[in-house]
Design a protein around this motif. Structure first.
Motif, short mmCIF file in Angstrom:
data_model
loop_
_atom_site.label_atom_id
_atom_site.label_comp_id
_atom_site.label_asym_id
_atom_site.label_seq_id
_atom_site.Cartn_x
_atom_site.Cartn_y
_atom_site.Cartn_z
N ARG A 1 69.15 12.18 50.47
CA ARG A 1 68.16 11.63 51.39
C ARG A 1 67.90 10.16 51.10
NH1 ARG A 1 62.72 10.85 52.44
NH2 ARG A 1 62.12 11.21 50.29
N GLU A 2 67.93 9.79 49.82
CA GLU A 2 67.61 8.41 49.45
C GLU A 2 68.82 7.49 49.47
OE1 GLU A 2 65.92 9.12 45.68
OE2 GLU A 2 64.12 10.08 46.50
N HIS B 1 67.55 15.33 47.22
CA HIS B 1 66.78 14.09 47.21
C HIS B 1 67.71 12.88 47.10
CE1 HIS B 1 62.52 15.08 47.21
NE2 HIS B 1 62.77 16.12 46.43
N GLY C 1 59.42 17.06 49.43
CA GLY C 1 60.78 17.49 49.77
C GLY C 1 60.82 18.75 50.60
N LEU D 1 63.98 20.37 49.00
CA LEU D 1 65.16 19.69 48.51
C LEU D 1 65.31 19.88 47.00
CD1 LEU D 1 65.00 16.26 50.37
CD2 LEU D 1 66.57 18.15 50.84
N ILE E 1 67.65 16.88 56.25
CA ILE E 1 67.37 16.27 54.95
C ILE E 1 66.51 15.02 55.12
CG2 ILE E 1 68.44 15.06 53.00
CD1 ILE E 1 70.81 17.00 53.27
N ASP E 2 66.87 14.17 56.08
CA ASP E 2 66.14 12.93 56.28
C ASP E 2 64.70 13.18 56.72
OD1 ASP E 2 68.32 11.46 55.57
OD2 ASP E 2 68.96 11.03 57.63
N ARG F 1 72.11 16.46 57.82
CA ARG F 1 71.55 15.18 57.36
C ARG F 1 70.21 14.88 58.04
NH1 ARG F 1 72.84 10.61 53.98
NH2 ARG F 1 70.79 9.65 53.96
N ARG F 2 70.11 15.27 59.31
CA ARG F 2 68.85 15.06 60.01
C ARG F 2 67.73 15.90 59.38
NH1 ARG F 2 72.27 14.79 64.59
NH2 ARG F 2 71.98 17.01 65.06
N ALA G 1 62.80 15.54 55.63
CA ALA G 1 62.03 16.22 54.58
C ALA G 1 60.79 15.42 54.22
CB ALA G 1 62.90 16.42 53.34
N LEU H 1 61.25 21.17 53.62
CA LEU H 1 62.18 21.06 54.74
C LEU H 1 61.70 21.87 55.94
CD1 LEU H 1 65.41 21.54 52.64
CD2 LEU H 1 64.82 19.45 53.85
#
Length: 221
Positions: free
Chosen positions: A59-60, A56, A21, A51, A13-14, A10-11, A16, A23
């Motif tokens: 992340r959102e 995405h 997007g 991503l 992804i966040d 998750r870190r 990105a 990574l």
């Protein structure tokens, strides 16, 4: 149900890039995200990872936040780049730093088009833009130098929040946004900018207040 990403994933992804997007992570982390369908490895050098639409969405997602219902008010800045859609309560600084951010975001979006459109075209919107219509259209306008509307008025003239610039909003149509402006000349200029950026734009009249507005959608061919 698909398992949620781990805290480490998750870190990644966040972190990105908010526009492309792209990574950054260890090979193992990136491979794990690819395996879960949350990222893809670009086939051309330098083979960066990006991503997917599912990535995405994760992340959102803000599970603890109140659902973002179809209200008409833009959100305040969150510390990452956000194109100005018009009417922000706390508009970002419009000085040189903002101009650099906007130019960088636009160049990043063109690169995303090049890497994700099947034919590598940069004159046609990509998948990210089709799923983020309002910020994508707003970025095209802001990058071309158009001025967004200031904060919504609370008194006389509150029905014309676009009186000093453009304002981009979602519409009931899933593939189109509405762009409003203070006059027909501004609308024509916005239409020309959007068409140059790969959008289709047409003028319409709002039956409620007889004001003119643009209906814009990403061009497919």
């Amino acid at each position: 149900m698909t398992r949620p990403p781990t805290a480490a994933q998750r870190r990644v992804i966040d972190a990105a890039d908010p526009v492309t997007g792209r990574l950054r992570g260890t090979p193992a982390q990136l491979a794990a995200l690819v395996g879960r369908g949350l990222a893809f490895r670009h086939p051309r050098p330098p083979h960066d990872h990006f991503l997917t639409p599912a990535g995405h969405r994760i992340r959102e997602a803000e599970p603890e936040a109140e659902p973002a219902a179809a209200d008409d008010s833009p959100r305040a800045g969150t510390g990452v780049f956000a194109a100005r859609v018009g009417g922000e309560e706390e508009p970002p600084d419009g000085g040189p730093a903002r101009l650099r951010e906007v130019r960088g975001a636009w160049q990043g979006l063109l690169e995303l088009r090049r890497m994700t459109n099947p034919d590598g075209a940069v004159d046609r919107p990509c998948g990210w833009e089709r799923t983020h219509l309002v910020p994508a259209a707003a970025l095209a306008l802001e990058a071309a130098g158009h001025r967004p509307a200031g904060p919504d008025a609370a008194g006389p003239g509150a029905d014309r929040p676009d009186a000093d610039g453009y304002r981009v909003r979602a519409t009931p149509q899933p593939d189109a946004v509405a762009v409003r402006g203070p006059d027909d000349g501004t609308l024509r200029d916005c239409a020309a900018t959007l068409e140059k950026a790969g959008w289709q734009a047409s003028e319409h009249t709002d039956p409620r207040n007889r004001t003119r507005y643009l209906l814009a959608s990403p061009r497919r061919v």
